[in-house]
Scaffold this active site. Structure first.
Site, PDB file in Angstrom:
ATOM      1  N   CYS A  86       0.679  -1.398  -0.019  1.00 12.12           N
ATOM      2  CA  CYS A  86      -0.037   0.071   0.152  1.00 12.12           C
ATOM      3  C   CYS A  86       0.840   1.204   0.028  1.00 12.12           C
ATOM      4  O   CYS A  86       1.658   1.698  -0.816  1.00 12.12           O
ATOM      5  CB  CYS A  86      -1.178  -0.152   1.067  1.00 12.12           C
ATOM      6  N   HIS A 203      -3.608  -5.801   1.055  1.00  8.63           N
ATOM      7  CA  HIS A 203      -2.906  -6.054   2.402  1.00  8.63           C
ATOM      8  C   HIS A 203      -3.034  -7.396   2.761  1.00  8.63           C
ATOM      9  O   HIS A 203      -3.930  -7.761   3.738  1.00  8.63           O
ATOM     10  CB  HIS A 203      -3.569  -5.199   3.495  1.00  8.63           C
ATOM     11  N   GLU A 205      -1.162  -8.816   4.980  1.00 12.08           N
ATOM     12  CA  GLU A 205      -0.698  -8.978   6.113  1.00 12.08           C
ATOM     13  C   GLU A 205      -2.148  -8.917   7.166  1.00 12.08           C
ATOM     14  O   GLU A 205      -1.928  -9.078   8.401  1.00 12.08           O
ATOM     15  CB  GLU A 205       0.210  -7.959   6.796  1.00 12.08           C
TER      16      GLU A 205
END
Length: 231
Positions: A86, A203, A205
């Site tokens: 990002c 994302h 994660e």
């Protein structure tokens, strides 16, 4: 694997990235501020998401000039692995570590929703736990994620297999409807020519544990752990 996460004023995804790396490796990554020096002996440097410097000027442009980025660029030039997610992807582009640009979303609105990504390049340190063509869910949260590059750059990325991820629908097809931010050729993430620098907008994660709603993103961090366990 010895990893470091670099934070800037306005970074807000460093804790999520720390959770993901620790989940995959069993080790806490080193947390660095943008005024710190990059230590020797690292395997991976991560630039996480957020709004560095409030996204003033251009997203990532001010962070790209931060003191630690000189070390990150030197680390990458020597063959180190770097992941930018990002805002981290925006910083990598502004620093010249990846080509192209990230423009305002096609709708001119901030997007916060899940998307589906297709793995376009398997067998790298970032993607080895996936097969080529595999799809997975990832959250997106950005206002400037519309990837753009000139035709020559796009043709080179495609021809050299440097497109890492593409926005697709639930059937795995790269449709216009699946490409919510308007990125050219549905590109969601790219790789450097040596395959050691990776940037993507969504994302992974944020999906590494069932308590987060799923583990779709965990293979990226398991890929990295496996790559450096074997090194």
């Amino acid at each position: 694997m010895k990893a470091a996460i670099v934070t800037f004023p306005g970074t807000n995804r460093e804790r999520d990235m720390r959770v993901a790396l620790k989940r995959a490796t069993g080790r806490d990554p080193l947390m660095l501020f943008h005024r710190d020096a990059l230590p020797q002996g690292l395997d991976l440097v991560v630039l996480p998401g957020g709004f560095s410097y409030g996204d003033y000027l251009r997203c990532g442009a001010m962070a790209a000039q931060s003191p630690i980025m000189r070390d990150v660029k030197d680390f990458a030039a020597k063959g180190g692995h770097v992941l930018g997610v990002c805002n981290g992807f925006q910083i990598l582009i502004e620093a010249g570590l990846l080509p192209g640009g990230l423009l305002r979303n096609r709708t001119l609105r901030f997007l916060s929703m899940d998307c589906t990504l297709r793995v376009e390049r398997a067998g790298t340190a970032f993607t080895s736990r996936w097969q080529k063509g595999a799809t997975f869910r990832a959250p997106m949260a950005h206002g400037d994620g519309n990837y753009f590059a000139d035709d020559a750059t796009l043709d080179r990325l495609e021809g050299e297999g440097l497109v890492a991820f593409r926005y697709v629908d639930e059937r795995g097809e790269a449709t216009e409807a699946a490409n919510r931010n308007g990125s050219v050729r549905n590109i969601a993430g790219i790789l450097s020519p040596n395959l050691r620098v990776c940037g993507l907008m969504p994302h992974p994660e944020d999906l590494v544990d069932d308590l987060m709603g799923g583990t779709d993103g965990l293979p990226m961090f398991e890929s990295l752990a496996e790559a450096f366990a074997a090194a």
